[in-house]
Each structure stands twice: as structure tokens, then as C-alpha cells.
Design a protein around this motif. Structure first.
Motif, PDB file in Angstrom:
ATOM      1  N   ALA A 154       1.155   6.665  12.104  1.00  0.00           N
ATOM      2  CA  ALA A 154       1.873   5.492  11.612  1.00  0.00           C
ATOM      3  C   ALA A 154       2.259   5.670  10.145  1.00  0.00           C
ATOM      4  N   LEU A 155       1.389   6.293   9.382  1.00  0.00           N
ATOM      5  CA  LEU A 155       1.700   6.560   7.975  1.00  0.00           C
ATOM      6  C   LEU A 155       2.896   7.504   7.856  1.00  0.00           C
ATOM      7  N   VAL A 156       2.932   8.537   8.691  1.00  0.00           N
ATOM      8  CA  VAL A 156       4.055   9.480   8.653  1.00  0.00           C
ATOM      9  C   VAL A 156       5.361   8.740   8.925  1.00  0.00           C
ATOM     10  N   LEU A 157       5.359   7.870   9.906  1.00  0.00           N
ATOM     11  CA  LEU A 157       6.573   7.105  10.232  1.00  0.00           C
ATOM     12  C   LEU A 157       7.008   6.215   9.069  1.00  0.00           C
ATOM     13  N   GLU A 158       6.059   5.587   8.399  1.00  0.00           N
ATOM     14  CA  GLU A 158       6.391   4.727   7.265  1.00  0.00           C
ATOM     15  C   GLU A 158       7.025   5.529   6.130  1.00  0.00           C
ATOM     16  N   PHE A 159       6.470   6.693   5.857  1.00  0.00           N
ATOM     17  CA  PHE A 159       7.003   7.509   4.764  1.00  0.00           C
ATOM     18  C   PHE A 159       8.314   8.188   5.158  1.00  0.00           C
ATOM     19  N   GLU A 160       8.532   8.405   6.443  1.00  0.00           N
ATOM     20  CA  GLU A 160       9.826   8.925   6.877  1.00  0.00           C
ATOM     21  C   GLU A 160      10.937   7.931   6.554  1.00  0.00           C
ATOM     22  N   LYS A 161      10.666   6.655   6.738  1.00  0.00           N
ATOM     23  CA  LYS A 161      11.658   5.631   6.398  1.00  0.00           C
ATOM     24  C   LYS A 161      12.008   5.683   4.918  1.00  0.00           C
ATOM     25  N   VAL A 162      10.992   5.825   4.079  1.00  0.00           N
ATOM     26  CA  VAL A 162      11.208   5.875   2.631  1.00  0.00           C
ATOM     27  C   VAL A 162      12.014   7.106   2.248  1.00  0.00           C
ATOM     28  N   LEU A 177       3.779   5.781  -3.456  1.00  0.00           N
ATOM     29  CA  LEU A 177       5.065   6.236  -3.982  1.00  0.00           C
ATOM     30  C   LEU A 177       5.094   6.198  -5.505  1.00  0.00           C
ATOM     31  N   LYS A 178       4.363   5.249  -6.098  1.00  0.00           N
ATOM     32  CA  LYS A 178       4.324   5.168  -7.555  1.00  0.00           C
ATOM     33  C   LYS A 178       3.604   6.368  -8.172  1.00  0.00           C
ATOM     34  N   ALA A 179       2.768   7.013  -7.396  1.00  0.00           N
ATOM     35  CA  ALA A 179       1.937   8.094  -7.933  1.00  0.00           C
ATOM     36  C   ALA A 179       2.686   9.407  -8.079  1.00  0.00           C
ATOM     37  N   THR A 180       3.814   9.569  -7.381  1.00  0.00           N
ATOM     38  CA  THR A 180       4.548  10.827  -7.435  1.00  0.00           C
ATOM     39  C   THR A 180       6.017  10.594  -7.112  1.00  0.00           C
ATOM     40  N   ASN A 181       6.873  11.473  -7.619  1.00  0.00           N
ATOM     41  CA  ASN A 181       8.299  11.354  -7.304  1.00  0.00           C
ATOM     42  C   ASN A 181       8.704  12.195  -6.093  1.00  0.00           C
ATOM     43  N   SER A 187       0.829  -1.211   0.000  1.00  0.00           N
ATOM     44  CA  SER A 187       0.000   0.000   0.000  1.00  0.00           C
ATOM     45  C   SER A 187       0.863   1.260   0.000  1.00  0.00           C
ATOM     46  N   ILE A 188       1.999   1.211   0.693  1.00  0.00           N
ATOM     47  CA  ILE A 188       2.927   2.340   0.688  1.00  0.00           C
ATOM     48  C   ILE A 188       3.517   2.534  -0.706  1.00  0.00           C
ATOM     49  N   GLN A 189       3.867   1.452  -1.358  1.00  0.00           N
ATOM     50  CA  GLN A 189       4.455   1.526  -2.694  1.00  0.00           C
ATOM     51  C   GLN A 189       3.474   2.109  -3.707  1.00  0.00           C
ATOM     52  N   GLU A 190       2.180   1.833  -3.550  1.00  0.00           N
ATOM     53  CA  GLU A 190       1.180   2.381  -4.460  1.00  0.00           C
ATOM     54  C   GLU A 190       1.194   3.905  -4.408  1.00  0.00           C
TER      55      GLU A 190
END
Length: 789
Positions: free
Chosen positions: A757-765, A712-716, A707-710
Motif C-alpha cells: 500500500a505504501l508503494v502505491l501511495e508513493f507511486e501516485k506522488v 516526502l519532506k525528508a528527501t527530494n 504521514s506520506i508528506q512527512e
């Protein structure tokens, strides 16, 4: 296009922006702002009472006042020594002669006596309880007191200034006062130059008793200087909707913080603050800002016994919140939402004028359609509608030609319909204060009225969207601060720089509301800059036949306009700054002439590109260390605001689902108890059932890598994890809109996840992508949307 979630903010509603720059018109950029969260002060329906007796109405708040301002005493004598009995007798006579009422009610008499005695006062009355009389009576009493005391000459009784946030409310008050023969007027952006000059002339002659203005006008230096010249000075400054001054209140507006500063600058003799919604904390903030002692706080219970407060949990069958929103937008959610059949049943069982409050503009339209299909006389109302359509609906509702209005929080200002029988909350209110205001519109005739609150599993989601949307990322805030301080680089203390809030909002992905709070904080907390009258960047006009006569105009301003205006296609364009520099004229004189020509049909003026102006108060930060010091404090403040906004949403949920009488919980929120020593109202849902309303659980999903990758695929975009979390959760921002990600399938795709939790996941990316925490550059906002399929 209006935002899908209706905040009620109609930034330029009813505002003639062509008048903005003239120093006699002032900073009205936000006149008419926040209609959704503000309440009209209606004249009360008076009932016999015992005036002058002080009470705290079974548990009224006791505020510890901590003076933050040293009052500058006016050189004019005051009425401090006049006997209170004489004051009360005069006030009661004026109440009868001017307003047609036999006696005061609630705490009106006590508040008015304090004001006439020269003391700063706080009035917290529910909507419709007659707050406006608390400054209107003193305003018209001052000349008679002066005459009786023999201390002031005729025409030197000064004026009462009323700071009010909405043009419509100011005009309603002025019209009502003028019909009663009371000399009142308002200065706002809809006034023509000649009208404004007549108002100033009346002030100078001592003919005007009450003048209304917006809080933003106090940024206008020319306006403030005019007020300082009024014979007799400012006898009373009335601050309407005073809860807006509290930085932790439900409807904070930065410009209200500046009002306290202007009390000293204008040397106002006394202040009265008025609001319908002040918790003990907010009341303490107001008292601290305006040096109000606890004996001068007058408060009555917000609850009326004729209101029957009900709540009902209702199941909705949606796959997720995205499914729900999509059905509201494009389909028919009836079969998935039991609220429809419950609402139809409720309104059939309880006929009469009704308001149905929703959170989404599309819902207002859809519910009105659904009600009409069922034979109800219903209409929608929201901020995305044309002004004339909204006015028509409001007028028809007031005239009982429309029985039910399905509305966002944009509806309610100026509504003084005494026989509203039902208030339905289709969605959860933003705050307890907002809920209190909305139910307060029912049953003003004293007859039983019902307020139904439907509670669904997704009720809290939309409130969280509003709360989360105002906190910018740390990277964005730092980039903004760098830009602000860069604007002032090379300028000495006292220098003035210009910025476009609109451009900065888009460039640094910060919504207008928090952006204005940031600027106010740099002024009031850091003492770095101070707002002054804004300007327009561009002027153009369509010339009428009379325009050619300007070549014979002998005034320097007329000559400057005629010689510097360049025609391009249909319109003439003029660079006002260049014209002023070339001719040596004052920029404001040329602008005033343009306004005058527009008012007299020489041309049709159009303006654009608001530029806010700020004066530098002290040396601005330059080094990274200095900027980071400001950043740390400012970001901590904004995070605290987000936490407070979420807390207010939880408070309304706690009120509805708690183990307590609704009416008692509502009163206790405002630091009070029920009247007459009661512990329960006896007719709310809790009192009738003895059980708390069940809160339906909202299912939460675990975040997956797929779901996180989806997303990320939408924008750079990889420089801002909070931005990516916003997209996934379904929160709009300037950058989200600019990249059209709100139209992409991933927008709101993870709305049933925990936002933090979403913010933390995207911080890792983002750390992996950038090799560090990332920083926002001017070019990064130009990132592209990928995979729009």
C-alpha cells in the motif's frame, strides 16, 4: 558499520584478498559468505545399523529426475561392473580402519554403494548425521578399487573435489582427515603461493585423495585448467550444501548454479550432492541439474525424537515497531516485553548449555547483559563483532566456560557440541529450513532437549524487511542493465569487460546479493556473459628493507615492479596494467611476483577496488526494445523471488500456529513423515495442549496524507516510489544509507503499514512530480536529504 539486521554475511571474513587475482588463487571473493545460513557437516556418532538395505524412511521423497545435462563420460574406466557386495565390504573396512566406526547408520551405506557404482547421488541427512562420510569413504576407496580391477596404474586414481561454501568448514574437515592419515587439503584465499603450488604438485603426482574448494573458485580459468590435467581425472565431485543450487531454495547462491556446468567441463565421473535441508521442490531442482535418478535419492527424517518443540505467544507493549527498535538500541525494553521474564523462568527450569537466537545485533548484546544481571553465564555473538572475539566466545562455549550464547544467525557454523540442552528463538526464524538447522544443534547426545519459540505480534515484520529489501525498483534495474551493456559496447564476442559490483550496488541502489543473482541470470538464463577471474584495480605496498635488493633482481617481473612502482608518502603505488603493457609481461605474472615478495617480507602488499570481469558470449542488447525484453523477464524473476521469500516466512509462521504436531509439520515440509509410522511426537506444544499456538494480531494503521508528506519532506527523491516506501517501512538499501535516511526520524515511521500500500501511495506522488513513471538517472542518486531535524 554492520547492518542493524544481522544476515550473518561476513564477506571478507578470514580472506586474504591479496591472493585474489593470481590465477592459482582464483575467485574467492565470496569464500566465507552466508555463514548464517549454512551448516557444518559433522562426523556422526555411529550406532549399529543394517548397511546396504535401501529404505525410504517412512515417507522419504520420490523425485522425478529430468536430466538437464548430457554427461560426458570420462575416458578412464569406472567401477560400474564391480559387485556391490565387494564395494560394501571395502567401505565397511575403511570405515573401521580410518574412522573407527563399526557400522554405517541411516542411509550412508546405500548412498556410498551407489557412488562407488558410478551413479550420481543425492544425500539429504539432518545436521550431524554423517553426510561427509558419503564422499570421504569413496574418495579413499578408489585407489583400492583400481588396484583390484587392474584398470588404472598407480598414481592415476584421480581425486575427489569437494565444493564447500565456507573456509572455516573446509579447514575443519581437512584437519580432521589429515589427523586420520587421509591425504586431503583445501585451496582457499588464505593459502600462500608456495602452499598452493605444493597442493598442485601433489595432485599431479596422484598423492591427494580429497581437495576442497569454494564454488566461486570454479570461475577461475587457471584453476579449472589445472583440474583438467590431474592424472586419473575427477573421480567424484561432492557438492556440499547442495540446496544452494536451487533458485527457489532458502539459501540460493548463484555460483552454485555454475557447478553443474563444470561437471561436464571437468568430465567428472560422478557427483554426490549433500544437504541437510531439501524440500521436494529443492530436491527436484538438484536432481534435474545433476541428472540424479529417484533410486539414487537418500533421505532421512530431519526430526529427532529427543527434541521437545515448544512455542509460546508473548505480549509486547510497544507503541509501534519503531519504539521497539529504539528501546533495543538505546534503552531498556524489559518493562515492555514479557519475553524477558519468560526466558529467565525457562532457563532456570531447564539449566544447561543454551543458544538464544535473535534477529538484531543490538538484541544479542542486550539479552546477554540481561541474562548476566540475572546471574546467568551468558555472552553475545553477532557478525558485527571482531573475529577474534567471536572465536573466543565460540571456544569458551564449546569448552563449557560460557553456558549461554545470545546470537544472531551468524552463530552455529562448526558447532558440534553434543550436550546443548536448549534452543530459544527470541525472534522468528527466516525459514523452516533455518529453524530445522538451529534446533538440530540441540541434543546430539540423544538426551532430551527443549526448543522454545517465542511468538510476538511483530514477529513477521523483520522477516518482511529481509524479503522486501532484495527487490530493486524497475527503474534501478533498467539503469543497471544499460550500464552493463554499455560496458560491453564495441567489444566483439569473446571480448572481456570489467565492472565494480561495489560501485554498481551504490549507484543503482541494488543490494550485493540480488546484484550477483542478476549477473548469474544474464549468464545462465540469457547466455549473454560469463564470469571469469576478477582483478584488483589498485595495488600499493609498504616497502621493507629487503625491497631495495630488487634493483638487482634479474627477473623481468622484479624489474617491472621496481621501475614502475611510485612512492607517495608512506606507500609505493603501482599500476599493474600499465606495467604489463610497458614491459610486454603478463599481468598475472607481475601480480604473482608481488604476492611472492609479500610472502617473503620484501613488502607489505595492500589491494583494493575489486573489478569483476565478464566475457561476452553473444551480441549484447543495444536498442531500447532489446533491453526492455531482458528487463521484463529479469524483473518478473526478481519479483517471483520476493514472493518466494515472503512465502517461506509465512511457512514458519504456519508451522508454529497450525493445527498439527510441530514435529509432523516439520517432517512434512521436507516431504516426509515421522518415523515408525507415528502421526504425532507426543511432546510438542500442540501435542501437549491439543490447541494451536495463538498468533497475536499485529495492528495495522491506515496510510494518511500527512504521514506520506512527512517522508516526502525528508528527501527530494521523486524518481523511485519503492525507495520512498523502503524509507517509510524501515528497509535499508545502498541509496537509503548513502543519503543517511536510515538516521532520519521518518525511517521506519510507517512500519506498521502495509508495504504494498505504501508503494502505491508513493507511486501516485512520483507520477505527479515527474509527469510519468519516472526513470533513474546517474545523477538522481545524488539527491539530498532535507529536514534532518
Amino acid at each position: 558499520m554492520p547492518d542493524e539486521f544481522d544476515s550473518g554475511d561476513e564477506l571478507f571474513d578470514g580472506i586474504d584478498l591479496a591472493k585474489l587475482e593470481d590465477p592459482d588463487y582464483g575467485d574467492d571473493l565470496f569464500d566465507g559468505l552466508d555463514e548464517a545460513e549454512l551448516v557444518k557437516l559433522e562426523s556422526p556418532t555411529q550406532t549399529p545399523a543394517q548397511p546396504g538395505k535401501r529404505s525410504y524412511d517412512n515417507g522419504a521423497i520420490v523425485v522425478n529426475a529430468f536430466p538437464s545435462l548430457k554427461r560426458q563420460k570420462s575416458s578412464q574406466p569406472t567401477s560400474l561392473e564391480v559387485n556391490n557386495t565387494e564395494h560394501l565390504a571395502l567401505a565397511e573396512r575403511l570405515l573401521s580402519e580410518k574412522f573407527g566406526y563399526k557400522s554405517f547408520r541411516h542411509e550412508q551405506a546405500g548412498a556410498i554403494q551407489r557412488i562407488l557404482a558410478g551413479q550420481n547421488t543425492l544425500v539429504v541427512f539432518p545436521t550431524g548425521a554423517g553426510k561427509s562420510l558419503c564422499y570421504q569413504i569413496p574418495a579413499i576407496a578408489f585407489p583400492e578399487l583400481d588396484k583390484a580391477e587392474g584398470l588404472r596404474a598407480s598414481g592415476k586414481s584421480g581425486v575427489t573435489i569437494v565444493v564447500s561454501p565456507l573456509i572455516a568448514l573446509m579447514k575443519d574437515q581437512v584437519d580432521a582427515l589429515q589427523k586420520r592419515g587421509i591425504a586431503a587439503d583445501c585451496i582457499d584465499s588464505t593459502k600462500k603461493y608456495e602452499q598452493t603450488q605444493l597442493i598442485y604438485a601433489s595432485l599431479q603426482k596422484g598423492q591427494l585423495r580429497i581437495l576442497y574448494c569454494a564454488p566461486e573458485r570454479l570461475d577461475n580459468e587457471g584453476f579449472v585448467e589445472r583440474l583438467k590435467e590431474i592424472p586419473g581425472g575427477i573421480r567424484l565431485l561432492a557438492v556440499d550444501e547442495a540446496h544452494c543450487i536451487s533458485e527457489w531454495g532458502h539459501s540460493f547462491r548463484p555460483d552454485y548454479l555454475k557447478v553443474a556446468r563444470f561437471v561436464d567441463e571437468l568430465k567428472a565421473e560422478r557427483v554426490v550432492c549433500l544437504t541437510a535441508t531439501a524440500t521436494p521442490k529443492v530436491a527436484a531442482d538438484i536432481c534435474k541439474a545433476f541428472n540424479i535418478q529417484k533410486e539414487c535419492v537418500f533421505q532421512t527424517s530431519p526430526y529427532r525424537p529427543n527434541l521437545h518443540l515448544h512455542a509460546q505467544p508473548v505480549e509486547t507493549r510497544y507503541d509501534d515497531i519503531s519504539h521497539f527498535i529504539e528501546l533495543v538500541r538505546t534503552g531498556d525494553p524489559h518493562i515492555n516485553d514479557k519475553r524477558f521474564e519468560e526466558m529467565f523462568r525457562f532457563l532456570r527450569n531447564h539449566p544447561g548449555p543454551s543458544l538464544v537466537y535473535v534477529a538484531v545485533q543490538a538484541q544479542a548484546e542486550h539479552l546477554a547483559d540481561a541474562l548476566r544481571d540475572q546471574g546467568f553465564n551468558a555472552a553475545p555473538f553477532h557478525a558485527g563483532m571482531k573475529t577474534e572475539d567471536k572465536q573466543t566466545i565460540q571456544e569458551k562455549f564449546m569448552a563449557s566456560e560460557i553456558e549461554i550464547v545470545c546470537a544472531t544467525i551468524a552463530f552455529g557454523m562448526g558447532i558440534d557440541k553434543p550436550n546443548i540442552r536448549n534452543i530459544i528463538h527470541w525472534d522468528m526464524s527466516n525459514t523452516v529450513e533455518e529453524y530445522s538447522q538451529q534446533i538440530g544443534r540441540a541434543g546430539r547426545d540423544g538426551l532430551p532437549s527443549r526448543c522454545m519459540f517465542y511468538l510476538t505480534a511483530d514477529a513477521f515484520y523483520m522477516r518482511e524487511v529481509f524479503a522486501r529489501g532484495d527487490l530493486p525498483s524497475r527503474q534501478c534495474l533498467r539503469a543497471l542493465l544499460e550500464d552493463i551493456f554499455k560496458q560491453g559496447a564495441g567489444l566483439s564476442v569473446g571480448g572481456v569487460f570489467k565492472v565494480s559490483h561495489y560501485s554498481q550496488s551504490g549507484e543503482f541502489d541494488i543490494r550485493p546479493s540480488p546484484l550477483s543473482i542478476i549477473y548469474a541470470t544474464l549468464d545462465l538464463h540469457f547466455g549473454l556473459i560469463r564470469a571469469i577471474t576478477p582483478e584488483y584495480a589498485k595495488y600499493q605496498f609498504e616497502a621493507y628493507a629487503k625491497y631495495l635488493a630488487l634493483k638487482h633482481d634479474k627477473t623481468p617481473e622484479g624489474k617491472a615492479i621496481f621501475s614502475h612502482a611510485v612512492k607517495k608518502a608512506k606507500y609505493y603505488h603501482i599500476d599493474v596494467n600499465k606495467a604489463a603493457q610497458a614491459t610486454g609481461l603478463a599481468r598475472n605474472d607481475i601480480v604473482r611476483k608481488l604476492n611472492h615478495l609479500g610472502d617473503n617480507a620484501y613488502l607489505k602488499l595492500q589491494t583494493s577496488g575489486i573489478e569483476h570481469r565478464y566475457r561476452i558470449l553473444k551480441k549484447l542488447p543495444k536498442t531500447d526494445k532489446e533491453i526492455d525484453a531482458v528487463l521484463d523477464k529479469l524483473y518478473a524473476d526478481l519479483k517471483a523471488r520476493e514472493k518466494e521469500a515472503l512465502l517461506r516466512a509465512y511457512q514458519i509462521m504456519d508451522l508454529i500456529t497450525g493445527r498439527k504436531c510441530f514435529a509432523r509439520a516439520l517432517a512434512e515440509h521436507f516431504g516426509m513423515n515421522l518415523r515408525d509410522g507415528k502421526s504425532e511426537c507426543g511432546h510438542c506444544t500442540f501435542c501437549l495442549t491439543g490447541k494451536p499456538v495463538r498468533h497475536l494480531p499485529r495492528p495495522r494503521r491506515e496510510t494518511t496524507a500527512a504521514s506520506i508528506q512527512e517522508v516526502l519532506k525528508a528527501t527530494n527523491v521523486r524518481d523511485d516510489p519503492r525507495f520512498l516506501a523502503r524509507v517509510a517501512f524501515g528497509i535499508k538499501s545502498p541509496r537509503v544509507t548513502k543519503l543517511r535516511l536510515d538516521k532520519h526520524r521518518v525511517f521506519r515511521s510507517l512500519a506498521d503499514h502495509d508495504f504494498e500500500a505504501l508503494v502505491l501511495e508513493f507511486e501516485k506522488v512520483c507520477r505527479v512530480s515527474t509527469g510519468n513513471s519516472g526513470s533513474l538517472s546517474r545523477s538522481s542518486v545524488k539527491a539530498e536529504v532535507i529536514d534532518l531535524t
